[in-house]
Design a protein around this motif. Structure first.
Motif, PDB file in Angstrom:
ATOM      1  N   ASP A   1     -17.549  46.617 109.975  1.00  0.00           N
ATOM      2  CA  ASP A   1     -17.517  47.948 109.325  1.00  0.00           C
ATOM      3  C   ASP A   1     -17.404  48.949 110.166  1.00  0.00           C
ATOM      4  O   ASP A   1     -17.756  48.663 111.354  1.00  0.00           O
ATOM      5  CB  ASP A   1     -18.449  48.015 108.286  1.00  0.00           C
ATOM      6  N   ALA A   2     -16.646  49.918 110.012  1.00  0.00           N
ATOM      7  CA  ALA A   2     -16.535  51.084 111.071  1.00  0.00           C
ATOM      8  C   ALA A   2     -17.685  52.243 110.567  1.00  0.00           C
ATOM      9  O   ALA A   2     -17.619  53.249 111.221  1.00  0.00           O
ATOM     10  CB  ALA A   2     -15.077  51.749 110.814  1.00  0.00           C
ATOM     11  N   ASP A   3     -18.627  51.879 109.717  1.00  0.00           N
ATOM     12  CA  ASP A   3     -19.639  52.890 109.368  1.00  0.00           C
ATOM     13  C   ASP A   3     -20.858  52.796 110.143  1.00  0.00           C
ATOM     14  O   ASP A   3     -21.826  53.613 109.685  1.00  0.00           O
ATOM     15  CB  ASP A   3     -19.849  52.888 107.959  1.00  0.00           C
ATOM     16  N   GLY A   4     -21.144  52.115 110.980  1.00  0.00           N
ATOM     17  CA  GLY A   4     -22.293  51.916 111.610  1.00  0.00           C
ATOM     18  C   GLY A   4     -23.229  50.871 111.178  1.00  0.00           C
ATOM     19  O   GLY A   4     -24.358  50.545 111.761  1.00  0.00           O
ATOM     20  N   SER A   5     -22.896  50.180 109.905  1.00  0.00           N
ATOM     21  CA  SER A   5     -23.771  49.227 109.371  1.00  0.00           C
ATOM     22  C   SER A   5     -23.965  47.875 110.079  1.00  0.00           C
ATOM     23  O   SER A   5     -25.014  47.122 110.006  1.00  0.00           O
ATOM     24  CB  SER A   5     -23.228  48.686 107.924  1.00  0.00           C
ATOM     25  N   HIS A   6     -22.897  47.712 110.785  1.00  0.00           N
ATOM     26  CA  HIS A   6     -22.930  46.496 111.968  1.00  0.00           C
ATOM     27  C   HIS A   6     -23.079  46.809 112.877  1.00  0.00           C
ATOM     28  O   HIS A   6     -22.495  47.701 113.591  1.00  0.00           O
ATOM     29  CB  HIS A   6     -21.323  45.787 111.527  1.00  0.00           C
ATOM     30  N   ASP A   7     -23.943  45.978 113.801  1.00  0.00           N
ATOM     31  CA  ASP A   7     -24.496  46.581 115.061  1.00  0.00           C
ATOM     32  C   ASP A   7     -23.131  45.853 116.076  1.00  0.00           C
ATOM     33  O   ASP A   7     -23.210  44.778 116.291  1.00  0.00           O
ATOM     34  CB  ASP A   7     -25.735  46.099 115.469  1.00  0.00           C
ATOM     35  N   PRO A   8     -22.695  46.875 117.232  1.00  0.00           N
ATOM     36  CA  PRO A   8     -21.640  46.380 117.864  1.00  0.00           C
ATOM     37  C   PRO A   8     -22.280  45.303 119.001  1.00  0.00           C
ATOM     38  O   PRO A   8     -21.670  44.480 119.434  1.00  0.00           O
ATOM     39  CB  PRO A   8     -21.305  47.573 118.622  1.00  0.00           C
TER      40      PRO A   8
END
Length: 234
Positions: free
Chosen positions: A92-99
């Motif tokens: 996701d591009a919304d910050g929900s998934h930690d890079p």
């Protein structure tokens, strides 16, 4: 492994610059492909302004909003057609998934063809969700596990790393679902085709900016489609 992250976007202008920068810092050398559905908030223009010859950032712009699943399929097919990577990461591009978890997912492909970022294995967690969203996710996963396989703890998650051979082997042209159902279908197809699937614990954080794309229609689609996916995992 040569990796590329596919980021579908629709009205993610408040988040896109941060997520791309965080990915570049967390996974040096990793490419990023933004798949934008003609976001009216200017997400596509922001991405274009960030692109430069020395940056592994590109954009695939689509004419209108066609759904999350369609955006991922377009991104996957774009990457596969150009042989741009050995590994494709979806997130996701919304910050929900930690890079910062991307590297762990990629490392899991040393012994698997598909690595799932899982909220529901030991070490996984969800932060910031209201009780109703937690309940919906729990019910959705229980429903998928009932119909498909109890070996997978998190069927509906959207944070995954794929070997490109796996993506090529599941016949993306036949995928028709979207949203939660899309995530379930692709994992079911991978299992049915004999690919090895591993789960890696992640912490999922509720978005702090922008609007969630989760709707009752997305949940209803999953209820309708999941039973039909059983043929892939028998």
């Amino acid at each position: 492994m040569n990796a590329l992250v596919v980021l579908p976007t629709y009205n993610e202008a408040p988040n896109i610059q941060a997520i791309v920068s965080d990915l570049e810092e967390s996974v040096p050398g990793c490419g990023v492909l933004v798949v934008d559905d003609n976001s009216p908030d200017g997400t596509g223009g922001l991405v274009r302004s960030m692109m430069s010859p020395g940056r592994k950032l590109s954009i695939l712009e689509r004419p209108c909003k066609q759904g999350l699943g369609a955006a991922y399929l377009a991104g996957f097919q774009h990457v596969l057609a150009r042989a741009q990577a050995d590994v494709v990461v979806q997130m996701d591009a919304d910050g929900s998934h930690d890079p910062g978890a991307v590297t762990t997912l990629i490392q899991a492909l040393a012994s698997a063809d598909l690595a799932l970022g899982s909220r529901y294995v030991t070490g996984g967690a969800v932060e910031g969700w209201p009780w109703l969203r937690k309940a919906l996710s729990a019910v959705g996963n229980s429903y998928a596990r009932l119909w498909l396989s109890r070996e997978i703890a998190d069927w509906t998650g959207g944070f995954k790393a794929w070997r490109t051979d796996c993506l090529r082997g599941i016949d993306l042209s036949q995928v028709r679902s979207d949203g939660y159902a899309f995530q379930v279908e692709l994992t079911a197809r991978a299992l049915g085709a004999g690919f090895q699937v591993a789960e890696v614990p992640i912490t999922f954080r509720n978005r702090t900016r922008g609007k969630s794309k989760m709707t009752p229609a997305v949940a209803a689609e999953a209820v309708r489609i999941v039973p039909s996916l059983r043929r892939y995992v028998r």
